[in-house]
Scaffold this motif. Structure first.
Motif, PDB file in Angstrom:
ATOM      1  N   LEU A 227       0.210  11.580 -15.837  1.00 38.82           N
ATOM      2  CA  LEU A 227      -1.038  11.080 -16.424  1.00 38.82           C
ATOM      3  C   LEU A 227      -2.236  11.844 -15.856  1.00 38.82           C
ATOM      4  O   LEU A 227      -3.056  11.305 -15.149  1.00 38.82           O
ATOM      5  N   ASN A 228      -2.287  13.135 -16.129  1.00 38.46           N
ATOM      6  CA  ASN A 228      -3.418  13.886 -15.550  1.00 38.46           C
ATOM      7  C   ASN A 228      -4.161  14.646 -16.635  1.00 38.46           C
ATOM      8  O   ASN A 228      -4.692  15.699 -16.418  1.00 38.46           O
TER       9      ASN A 228
ATOM     10  N   GLN B 190     -11.136  15.330  -7.813  1.00 39.89           N
ATOM     11  CA  GLN B 190     -10.713  14.740  -9.079  1.00 39.89           C
ATOM     12  C   GLN B 190      -9.426  15.416  -9.521  1.00 39.89           C
ATOM     13  O   GLN B 190      -9.395  16.131 -10.512  1.00 39.89           O
ATOM     14  N   SER B 191      -8.343  15.155  -8.778  1.00 40.84           N
ATOM     15  CA  SER B 191      -7.129  15.903  -9.057  1.00 40.84           C
ATOM     16  C   SER B 191      -6.430  15.374 -10.299  1.00 40.84           C
ATOM     17  O   SER B 191      -5.580  16.034 -10.856  1.00 40.84           O
ATOM     18  N   GLY B 192      -6.770  14.181 -10.726  1.00 42.98           N
ATOM     19  CA  GLY B 192      -6.084  13.604 -11.867  1.00 42.98           C
ATOM     20  C   GLY B 192      -4.824  12.844 -11.465  1.00 42.98           C
ATOM     21  O   GLY B 192      -4.178  12.225 -12.291  1.00 42.98           O
ATOM     22  N   GLN B 193      -4.449  12.906 -10.189  1.00 42.05           N
ATOM     23  CA  GLN B 193      -3.267  12.176  -9.717  1.00 42.05           C
ATOM     24  C   GLN B 193      -3.694  10.778  -9.297  1.00 42.05           C
ATOM     25  O   GLN B 193      -4.557  10.620  -8.425  1.00 42.05           O
ATOM     26  N   VAL B 194      -3.091   9.783  -9.916  1.00 43.78           N
ATOM     27  CA  VAL B 194      -3.475   8.410  -9.576  1.00 43.78           C
ATOM     28  C   VAL B 194      -3.262   8.146  -8.099  1.00 43.78           C
ATOM     29  O   VAL B 194      -4.092   7.540  -7.427  1.00 43.78           O
ATOM     30  N   GLY B 195      -2.181   8.689  -7.604  1.00 44.98           N
ATOM     31  CA  GLY B 195      -1.858   8.470  -6.196  1.00 44.98           C
ATOM     32  C   GLY B 195      -2.945   8.968  -5.274  1.00 44.98           C
ATOM     33  O   GLY B 195      -3.344   8.296  -4.315  1.00 44.98           O
TER      34      GLY B 195
ATOM     35  N   VAL C  61       3.492   8.327 -12.997  1.00 43.55           N
ATOM     36  CA  VAL C  61       2.024   8.438 -13.089  1.00 43.55           C
ATOM     37  C   VAL C  61       1.533   9.869 -12.922  1.00 43.55           C
ATOM     38  O   VAL C  61       0.430  10.190 -13.329  1.00 43.55           O
ATOM     39  N   ASN C  62       2.334  10.708 -12.322  1.00 40.08           N
ATOM     40  CA  ASN C  62       1.864  12.070 -12.129  1.00 40.08           C
ATOM     41  C   ASN C  62       1.729  12.850 -13.437  1.00 40.08           C
ATOM     42  O   ASN C  62       1.084  13.870 -13.494  1.00 40.08           O
TER      43      ASN C  62
ATOM     44  N   VAL D 235       2.348   1.811  -3.320  1.00 40.54           N
ATOM     45  CA  VAL D 235       1.414   2.367  -4.306  1.00 40.54           C
ATOM     46  C   VAL D 235       1.191   3.848  -4.045  1.00 40.54           C
ATOM     47  O   VAL D 235       1.140   4.660  -4.966  1.00 40.54           O
ATOM     48  N   LEU D 236       1.091   4.167  -2.757  1.00 38.00           N
ATOM     49  CA  LEU D 236       0.755   5.549  -2.433  1.00 38.00           C
ATOM     50  C   LEU D 236       1.912   6.505  -2.694  1.00 38.00           C
ATOM     51  O   LEU D 236       1.705   7.601  -3.205  1.00 38.00           O
TER      52      LEU D 236
ATOM     53  N   VAL E 250      -5.801   6.619  -5.220  1.00 33.70           N
ATOM     54  CA  VAL E 250      -5.532   5.419  -4.430  1.00 33.70           C
ATOM     55  C   VAL E 250      -5.594   5.744  -2.945  1.00 33.70           C
ATOM     56  O   VAL E 250      -6.170   4.988  -2.155  1.00 33.70           O
TER      57      VAL E 250
ATOM     58  N   LYS F 170      -7.721  15.820 -16.165  1.00 35.14           N
ATOM     59  CA  LYS F 170      -8.059  16.797 -15.126  1.00 35.14           C
ATOM     60  C   LYS F 170      -8.781  18.000 -15.704  1.00 35.14           C
ATOM     61  O   LYS F 170      -9.765  18.468 -15.136  1.00 35.14           O
TER      62      LYS F 170
ATOM     63  N   ILE G 294       0.832  -1.207   0.000  1.00 32.81           N
ATOM     64  CA  ILE G 294       0.000   0.000   0.000  1.00 32.81           C
ATOM     65  C   ILE G 294       0.857   1.243   0.000  1.00 32.81           C
ATOM     66  O   ILE G 294       0.671   2.156  -0.802  1.00 32.81           O
TER      67      ILE G 294
END
Lengths: 110, 497, 628
Positions: free
Chosen positions: A105-106, C603-608, A102-103, A21-22, C611, A109, A18
């Motif tokens: 990938l927005n 809905q920030s668009g940040q996957v983190g 991944v950041n 992932v975070l 999660v 938004k 966890i």
């Protein structure tokens, strides 16, 4: 060995997953952490299965001991499928944005 | 039911099929021609149906009942009674008038435009014919949905905003009504179909009329239904969508909405609200009347200070509808018959007003009456025709609105003196704003914009002359419409007692 | 015998036909043709009316039913009915007779208008005659009301005949709206009648059976509301201000509508309903007070006006006040009598003033006239006859009718009488002021105007002469008993209109007549002395200024009614509508919008972030499951 040890190990692995992932942004590491969480659950399932096998209730219901182990195989198969899809996504992602962070990938938004 | 096709079915299906055909035509002429021909055919059917008005003899010509969703207890049940005949007649008369009057207008993607118009006509016909709650709701939405598209695609600059407002308003109303219908439905008795199927509940009008509801239930159901119909009419304070939409919609759509669609609300009250919830009506009627009369005065006052002529007509319409709504709830023979007469007249008159306003706006590009003036010199025929229509709008004797307004006010007076006195203030104010409008637009000297105006062309002249003929005919001899709707009014009042 | 009654419907229909022909043919009919049609149809109606009158005089009255206008079984039936009796046949004669003369006059007066405007004018005039005939012939109140609103409409159209002038169309609008206020009163009276006795048919309303169904409160209410209607149409306080403004219309229109016929509709209505009004004593008191007040107020204003038509207009208002005084004192026959004589002499004077205006090239200010007698003898002489008639000089028609009204007022109280007499003196004063300033002395206008001064053509002078003769002899149908007559008018009307009995001795009546005649003569003499060498007046002060400004009534209405109404309307529009209701509706929309904007940071668009939220959610579920 005592069941508590397995539980502790499993929880540790799950928490590591966890937290990974975070806090991590690398998609591959996140992916690995997801796998870690899955395997933590698998471990727990197997441990409980073994514990139940020793209990007297199994005599009444013979499949009781093997249920969880079948489940584990099932999870492994699904995880394998997931890996193929997930890695494909990560590859596509790398092709598109030349990064696995991944950041980036927005786009949804705005 | 019968082995041949009935009048209500023809009235609904003709525009429906014509609408679908129009969707697939190309060019500009064809859709217009087909739309006009089909609307004339519908008018023919509607006139023919008047000769078979006697339901004791010709019931099979006037009713069609098909099993539809039988396990729910719903059927596709359409029929014509006096009021339905009058309102389908209004719809049938209005559409050819609208098509003729706007024959020379250009709309992008003509086929879609006329197709949607015809669909809307089919929906309206269905609303006025439905004898089954589910059929009614179905057609109610069928009539509205094309209008959303028509407004949002062909409207003015702020069309999206105003259509959205209109959509939200009416949709909230529709949903409230749906909740109400379902609640009433769940309390109806079982229904046995001809083929032996038994449904636990029934959507038919008759079973709605016989449903037993306690006074408490009726009260909140009344609110649900009434809000839906009040939004559609619209009456104060549910009216604010109307000026915006009338201002922004393409004129043919405005004509449909103001001429016919607002009658859906009044019709709904008469057919689906009062007989179903008599106890609540008894309790709420004075509140509704007072609200309506406040609306009459309020809308008339606002109309007096409007500069935008489309909004002016919209507020004038709100005032007229308010009076009709009040008269329905006065609940006596004279007032209800007056409403029925007036529903027809209001539709005709306001379409006439829109024809003129559209013409002026198209030629000058302005909507503000303070910028106009002197049109009487440039367009004498237009002036005469508009003055007649405007005078009908203020219910001058020998125009059609007079007998209707006279009967409504008489009925209101019978209910309570002060209702009639307060409503009469609206009569005075209507003269104020209407004459003001005539003066500002037509009298005085021309300015640079209005000096370019040409007089009316043949198609608008034809439509307006037909309207004027109707105005005078009904104004001098309203009795046919009174006779036509008498049975419906009597039925309404007896069911109420 | 009843052949004539079978074609009675032609009387109103003929003018309607004229209206339709002239209206539709305005672009291609020549002026001669339109004038001929316009006057011809009214002449036709006049001839028919005369025949009808003969029949009625022979004692034949008739109720005619054509078709049902509104018919609800057992609830309400209102038919298109005509009632031909003494009262309506008399009014038919006045309307078609005077109407015909004015049509003829108009053919000359309006001749300078363009062809289609000329046709429009005649179409409107014919429509007016139609409506007015409907008003008096109607066999029930609804038909009367139809005509009642119809004449209001025609008045509106004709006042605003020169529609390019915004001031004129304003006057037209004012006339219509003030009339409408009165009309609403009338309508409410009708509703009251329908609610209580379920009919508006004259015969049924006045029958003993239905009158007994009405409480005295009902009767007072109904009659008061009817009177409100009459104040609108007949220009009484408080709804009189439209009539002077209505002079914006062409002069023959003022003569026909705003002097001879339409404005007397209120008197006709009350005379027709005398059975009701006689039972309502409070209403009668109010009517007589209002009538008297209007007569006095309008006469006082007329003294200081300088527009020839405005003077006549205020004079009309004042004379109408006299008629209402008669009605209020129960002296219905006198009111009808005065309607008749007033129709003659006031139409005469209006047409005379039209002749003057015509000669002056459109000038209406009497300060710029003077000495016109030399140039237009016929107009001058006929106008003089009109003045004598209105002043009430013995031998002229006005004397008989006015004397009857004054006698009735005396019967009701000395106060009434003295105020009425004072008003009569004012009347004589301002009328002779008008005559003296206009027709005698030196011409005060420009040279151009003086050069153009001429007597009007025969089509204008002939009606003047006819009306002048009628103004003289018109009174002889009502010579009171005290002067050795039989009052044939009263006898003729007696089946329909019954005045209250008067209890004056012959000596008192002689005294009253003598007194009023003497004072009127003095008043005329006083006017002669004052205005004989009229030059021009300086700035007026004090009361004169108030009178010149018409007691500031228009300004008062502006401040008390028009402006507040406008303010309320603006308040409704700007505050309640835009900010209130629409604001609320839009507010709901805005709240939803705002809410979703606030939710958007989730809905920030940040996957983190997603999660993390998921994990928090799961933990929350655990906690709820385990501990709660």
């Amino acid at each position: 060995m005592d069941i508590q040890v397995y539980i502790a190990l499993s929880l540790t692995l799950f928490t590591i997953g966890i937290v990974g992932v975070l806090v991590r942004r690398n998609a591959i590491i996140i992916f690995m952490c997801v796998e870690l969480m899955l395997n933590a659950v698998n471990l727990l399932l197997v441990a409980f299965s073994k514990m139940h096998a020793a209990s007297p209730a199994v005599k009444a219901l013979p499949t009781y001991a093997s249920d969880a182990q079948i489940f584990v195989f099932f999870i492994m198969v699904v995880a394998a499928a997931e890996v193929s899809v997930g890695l494909a996504i990560i590859v596509m992602m790398y092709r598109n944005i030349h990064s696995v962070d991944v950041n980036f990938l927005n786009r949804l938004k705005n | 039911m019968g082995s041949y096709i009935t009048f209500p079915e023809l009235l609904i299906l003709l525009p429906l099929f014509a609408g679908f055909i129009v969707f697939f035509t190309k060019g500009e002429k064809n859709p217009k021609a087909i739309a006009l021909i089909s609307s004339l055919a519908v008018l023919g059917v509607s006139i023919a149906s008047l000769f078979y008005a006697d339901n004791t003899k010709y019931l099979t010509y006037n009713n069609a009942n098909y099993i539809w969703l039988k396990y729910l207890g719903a059927s596709y049940y359409v029929g014509l009674d006096g009021m339905g005949r009058m309102l389908t007649g209004l719809t049938a008369v209005s559409f050819p008038l609208i098509f003729i009057a706007t024959y020379k207008n250009k709309f992008k993607s003509t086929a879609t435009f006329y197709g949607l118009m015809l669909l809307s006509q089919a929906g309206l016909m269905g609303v006025f014919c439905a004898f089954d709650a589910l059929t009614f709701y179905f057609f109610w939405e069928l009539a509205l949905i094309p209008v959303y598209f028509l407004c949002s695609i062909w409207g003015g600059e702020r069309r999206i905003q105003s259509t959205f407002k209109f959509f939200v308003y009416t949709f909230v109303g529709s949903l409230l009504m749906l909740v109400g219908i379902i609640y009433v439905y769940l309390h109806t008795d079982a229904r046995v179909f001809e083929d032996g199927t038994v449904a636990t509940h029934s959507f038919s009008l008759a079973s709605f009329y016989h449903v037993m509801l306690s006074a408490g239930e009726q009260q909140w159901l009344f609110v649900l239904f009434f809000v839906a119909f009040a939004i559609k009419m619209p009456i104060f304070p549910f009216h604010t969508w109307q000026p915006d939409v009338y201002d922004q919609s393409p004129t043919p759509v405005t004509m449909v909405m103001s001429g016919i669609m607002v009658k859906m609300g009044l019709f709904g009250v008469i057919r689906w609200l009062i007989p179903v919830l008599p106890l609540a009506v008894q309790q709420y009627k004075s509140i509704v009347i007072i609200l309506s009369i406040i609306g009459v005065i309020y809308a008339s006052c606002i109309a007096m200070v409007q500069d935008n002529v489309k909004r002016l007509v919209a507020y004038s319409s709100i005032a007229h509808i308010g009076l009709m709504c009040a008269a329905i709830f006065a609940m006596n023979q004279i007032s209800v018959q007056g409403v029925m007469l007036q529903m027809f007249n209001h539709g005709i008159n306001i379409i006439g007003l829109w024809i003129v306003i559209e013409l002026i706006e198209r030629q000058t590009g302005i909507k503000n009456i303070s910028e106009m003036g002197g049109l009487a010199q440039k367009a004498p025929t237009l002036t005469i025709l508009l003055v007649i229509v405007a005078l009908a709008n203020i219910a001058l004797p020998l125009t059609n609105a007079f007998p209707g307004e006279f009967m409504m006010l008489t009925g209101l007076y019978k209910a309570k003196i002060w209702y009639a006195v307060a409503a009469s203030v609206g009569v005075i104010l209507s003269a104020v704003y209407t004459l003001n409008m005539i003066q500002k637009i037509f009298y005085g000297n021309t300015n640079t914009v209005t000096s370019m105006v040409k007089d009316i062309s043949w198609n608008e002249r034809l439509a307006l002359i037909m309207i004027v003929c109707l105005i005078f005919f009904i104004g001098v001899y309203p009795q046919p419409i009174i006779d036509l709707t008498k049975a419906s009014a009597t039925y309404l009042l007896t069911s109420f007692k | 015998m009843n052949n004539i009654f079978q074609i009675v419907w032609l009387i109103p229909i003929l003018p309607l036909i004229g209206f339709v022909i002239n209206g539709l043919g305005r672009n291609f009919l020549s002026k001669t043709v339109t004038g001929f049609i316009g006057s011809g149809v009214v002449l036709g109606s006049f001839v028919l009316s005369l025949l009808v009158f003969m029949q009625v005089k022979a004692g034949n009255v008739m109720d005619l039913h054509y078709f049902n206008f509104i018919h609800l079984q057992d609830i309400l039936t209102i038919g298109v009915d005509f009632k031909i009796d003494q009262l309506s046949s008399l009014f038919l004669l006045i309307i078609t007779g005077v109407g015909f003369l004015i049509h003829v006059y108009s053919t000359a007066y309006m001749h300078e208008e363009e062809g289609k405007d000329f046709a429009k004018y005649f179409a409107y005039l014919n429509l007016f005659i139609f409506s007015m005939l409907l008003l008096v012939m109607g066999g029930n109140y609804l038909i009367m009301f139809i005509g009642w609103e119809g004449v209001g409409l025609c008045s509106y159209l004709l006042i605003g005949y020169w529609y390019k002038n915004n001031g004129f169309t304003d006057a037209a609008k004012k006339a219509f709206i003030m009339n409408r206020i009165g009309d609403v009163g009338f309508l409410l009276a009708l509703f009251w009648l329908i609610a209580k006795i379920g009919t508006v048919q004259y015969d049924e309303v006045f029958s003993v059976a239905s009158l007994s169904k009405l409480s005295s409160f009902d009767i007072t209410g109904i009659t008061l509301l009817m009177f409100v209607g009459a104040t609108g149409k007949s220009a009484q306080i408080p709804l009189y201000t439209w009539l002077p403004d209505a002079m914006a219309g062409p002069t023959p229109v003022s003569a026909l509508i705003h002097a001879a016929t339409m404005v007397t509709a209120g008197i006709y209505m009350i005379a027709r309903s005398n059975a009701l009004f006689s039972l309502a004593h409070q209403t009668q008191a109010i009517i007589s007070v209002i009538g008297l007040a209007t007569a006095l107020l309008a006469a006082s204003i007329a003294i200081k006006q300088n527009d020839i038509k405005k003077i006549l207009a205020y004079s009309t208002v004042s004379q109408l006040g006299f008629m209402f005084l008669a009605l209020g004192t129960g002296n219905y026959v006198a009111a009808v009598f005065h309607v008749l004589t007033h129709a003659f002499f006031k139409a005469l004077m209006f047409l005379g003033s039209g002749s003057v205006i015509h000669a002056m090239g459109g000038e209406q200010d009497i300060r710029k006239m003077g000495g016109l007698h030399k140039h237009m003898k016929i107009t001058s002489i006929t106008f003089f006859i009109g003045c004598l008639a209105i002043a009430g000089i013995p031998g002229f028609s006005g004397f008989f009718s006015k004397d009857e009204i004054l006698a009735g007022a005396f019967n009701h109280g000395v106060v009434f009488y003295s105020i009425a007499l004072f008003t009569a003196l004012l009347t004589a004063f301002y009328m002779f002021r008008l005559y003296i300033i206009t027709f005698t002395g030196k011409f005060r206008g420009s040279h151009d105007q003086e050069h153009h001064l001429h007597e009007s053509p025969a089509a204008m002078t002939l009606p003047l002469i006819v009306l002048a003769i009628l103004s003289i002899i018109g009174g002889y149908i009502g010579i009171p008993e005290v002067l050795g007559g039989h009052h044939e008018l009263a006898a003729f009307l007696s089946p329909v209109v019954r005045s209250e009995e008067m209890s004056l001795s012959h000596n008192t009546e002689y005294l009253l007549m003598g007194l009023s005649t003497l004072l009127v003569l003095i008043s005329i003499f006083f006017a002669w002395v004052t205005f004989k060498n009229y030059q021009s007046e300086g700035e007026s002060k004090g009361l004169a200024k108030i009178l010149e400004n018409k007691w500031y009534v228009d300004e008062l209405y502006e401040a008390v009614v028009t402006n507040p109404l406008r303010k309320i309307a603006l308040f409704f529009n700007n505050i309640i509508e835009r900010k209130g209701i629409d604001g609320m509706v839009n507010g709901v929309g805005k709240a939803v919008n705002y809410g979703s904007r606030q939710m958007r940071w989730l809905q920030s668009g940040q996957v983190g972030a997603y999660v993390l939220l998921m994990v928090i959610g799961m933990l929350l579920l655990f906690i709820i499951q385990l501990f709660l």
